[in-house]
Design a protein around this motif. Structure first.
Motif, mmCIF file in Angstrom:
data_model
loop_
_atom_site.group_PDB
_atom_site.id
_atom_site.type_symbol
_atom_site.label_atom_id
_atom_site.label_comp_id
_atom_site.label_asym_id
_atom_site.label_seq_id
_atom_site.Cartn_x
_atom_site.Cartn_y
_atom_site.Cartn_z
ATOM 1 N N GLN A 301 0.852 -1.187 0.000
ATOM 2 C CA GLN A 301 0.000 0.000 0.000
ATOM 3 C C GLN A 301 0.890 1.239 0.000
ATOM 4 O O GLN A 301 1.617 1.502 0.955
ATOM 5 N N ASP A 302 0.855 1.998 -1.120
ATOM 6 C CA ASP A 302 1.633 3.232 -1.217
ATOM 7 C C ASP A 302 0.737 4.447 -0.925
ATOM 8 O O ASP A 302 -0.457 4.455 -1.273
ATOM 9 N N VAL A 303 1.301 5.458 -0.315
ATOM 10 C CA VAL A 303 0.584 6.695 0.025
ATOM 11 C C VAL A 303 0.973 7.778 -0.981
ATOM 12 O O VAL A 303 2.159 8.086 -1.152
ATOM 13 N N SER A 304 -0.053 8.328 -1.633
ATOM 14 C CA SER A 304 0.176 9.408 -2.604
ATOM 15 C C SER A 304 -0.100 10.746 -1.919
ATOM 16 O O SER A 304 -1.249 11.050 -1.561
ATOM 17 N N GLN A 305 0.951 11.530 -1.714
ATOM 18 C CA GLN A 305 0.833 12.800 -1.009
ATOM 19 C C GLN A 305 0.904 13.953 -2.025
ATOM 20 O O GLN A 305 1.918 14.122 -2.702
ATOM 21 N N PRO A 306 -0.156 14.766 -2.187
ATOM 22 C CA PRO A 306 -0.117 15.880 -3.155
ATOM 23 C C PRO A 306 0.747 17.034 -2.650
ATOM 24 O O PRO A 306 1.114 17.099 -1.467
ATOM 25 N N ASN A 307 1.047 17.944 -3.564
ATOM 26 C CA ASN A 307 1.804 19.134 -3.187
ATOM 27 C C ASN A 307 0.974 20.029 -2.258
ATOM 28 O O ASN A 307 -0.264 20.033 -2.317
ATOM 29 N N THR A 314 -4.844 13.283 0.086
ATOM 30 C CA THR A 314 -3.937 12.137 0.246
ATOM 31 C C THR A 314 -4.715 10.842 0.012
ATOM 32 O O THR A 314 -5.772 10.624 0.625
ATOM 33 N N VAL A 316 -4.435 6.401 -0.785
ATOM 34 C CA VAL A 316 -3.631 5.170 -0.677
ATOM 35 C C VAL A 316 -3.820 4.371 -1.951
ATOM 36 O O VAL A 316 -4.954 4.053 -2.331
ATOM 37 N N THR A 317 -2.739 4.073 -2.621
ATOM 38 C CA THR A 317 -2.806 3.318 -3.876
ATOM 39 C C THR A 317 -2.153 1.949 -3.689
ATOM 40 O O THR A 317 -1.033 1.853 -3.168
ATOM 41 N N ARG A 319 -0.193 -1.473 -4.726
ATOM 42 C CA ARG A 319 0.827 -1.828 -5.701
ATOM 43 C C ARG A 319 1.162 -3.320 -5.539
ATOM 44 O O ARG A 319 1.410 -3.782 -4.413
#
Length: 377
Positions: A301-307, A314, A316-317, A319
């Motif tokens: 489980q990867d966490v995608s953190q925006p600028n 935020t 969770v994607t 993989r």
């Protein structure tokens, strides 16, 4: 002088060789007592239903085992104690357990002798430790009472339960034994001395072993004294006098016999992975290559953190990583007529696990190269 000494040395060598052959032959011989049993001389199973009392709160829960309350009610009525329906409905017998009692009645058991019994809970009792079995009749398959059981139950296991529901159990505390816990009350009739012959039944059916046993008995007792009935039974003429018959069977059981080799078998226990190969297993010429393909899937489980200024959220994607590995399979070859030792050595050289060995043996049998019976249990 030298010629005589040479002859003497040769004679000694022949004697040593003869003794070696005789010792090797005698080492393989077995007693008839270990190979066969006398027909009709067997144990009989007994069973009974009873109550174990005196438990420390580990008995049956009467709301779920009403037969325990009914059994107590029937027992008390025999002693003249009458209980009302309201009293019976409120009974909480935490120190009583309904049990089954089993025992084996040995052949020729006489009245007054004692036998061991096994006691096992048939309700939901947690443990029989510290309990005592009340007098219980043990019946045979014909419904007759052959023994009476009673005594303190010996339990090797124990169980501990916490208030939070956790449990620790060692062995099985809901069953136990009573050594010499039953007294034989009735003897089992037998036909031991009613026929002018006895029948020896081989423990392992084999035509060759039955023929050898018949030949040895005829050499010992005279021609025509024994005859093979089938691959299991050998009929032997015997005296009808009980005392002479006992001595006669004792002589038969001490007779030594070399049984035939067991058939070639490969036995596989699919649950435990145990494989047993008999010494007479052989294979024809065959080449074997066995490899395994393993697929490994790893989920992350990867966490995608925006600028900071993108006004995004935020998330969770997932993989997935997939790796495929194929083992290096090496080919090995069996020559025609190889024995068990060569089979095991060849399989060990390629590092085959028990599961791989099962696949190899099954493939050899399908190819017609395995000269053995493959048994999967």
């Amino acid at each position: 002088m030298s010629e005589q000494s040479g002859i003497g040395a040769l004679a000694r060598a022949l004697v040593v060789a003869a003794l070696s052959v005789a010792l090797a032959h005698s080492a393989q011989a077995e007693r008839v007592k270990d190979l066969a049993s006398v027909a009709g001389v067997r144990a009989n199973q007994l069973v009974g239903y009873g109550l174990v009392v005196g438990l420390n709160g580990t008995g049956d829960q009467t709301t779920q085992t009403p037969f325990t309350v009914q059994s107590i009610q029937n027992m008390l009525q025999k002693f003249g104690v009458q209980l009302s329906a309201s009293v019976i409905s409120q009974m909480q017998l935490k120190n009583v357990a309904a049990v089954s009692i089993t025992a084996d009645l040995p052949p020729f058991a006489k009245s007054g002798q004692t036998i061991d019994v096994t006691v096992a809970s048939i309700g939901n009792a947690g443990s029989l430790r510290g309990g005592a079995l009340l007098m219980t009749p043990l019946r045979g398959a014909d419904g007759e009472v052959y023994a009476m059981a009673q005594g303190s139950v010996l339990v090797s296991g124990f169980g501990v339960e916490g208030k939070d529901g956790s449990k620790v159990s060692v062995n099985v505390p809901s069953s136990g034994r009573i050594p010499n816990g039953a007294t034989v009350e009735h003897e089992v009739p037998n036909q031991f001395d009613h026929e002018p012959y006895v029948i020896l039944n081989l423990n392992t059916p084999d035509f060759t072993t039955a023929a050898r046993l018949t030949q040895n008995l005829n050499k010992l007792l005279g021609a025509g004294s024994a005859q093979s009935l089938d691959a299991v039974s050998v009929k032997v003429q015997a005296p009808t006098d009980p005392q002479a018959r006992v001595a006669f069977i004792s002589t038969l059981q001490e007779l030594e016999l070399t049984p035939d080799e067991a058939p070639a078998r490969v036995i596989i226990n699919s649950r435990t992975g145990t494989i047993v190969i008999s010494s007479s297993v052989q294979v024809s010429a065959a080449a074997v290559a066995h490899g395994s393909l393993s697929v490994t899937i790893t989920e992350r489980q990867d966490v995608s953190q925006p600028n900071p200024k993108s006004q995004g959220t935020t998330v969770v994607t997932p993989r997935s990583e997939i790796a495929v590995t194929q083992a290096d399979a090496r080919m090995f070859m069996f020559d025609a007529g190889v024995n068990l030792e060569e089979i095991v050595r060849a399989v060990n050289q390629v590092g085959a696990a028990p599961g791989d060995l099962v696949a190899i043996l099954e493939a050899l049998q399908q190819a017609g190269a395995l000269h053995a019976q493959l048994i999967v249990i």
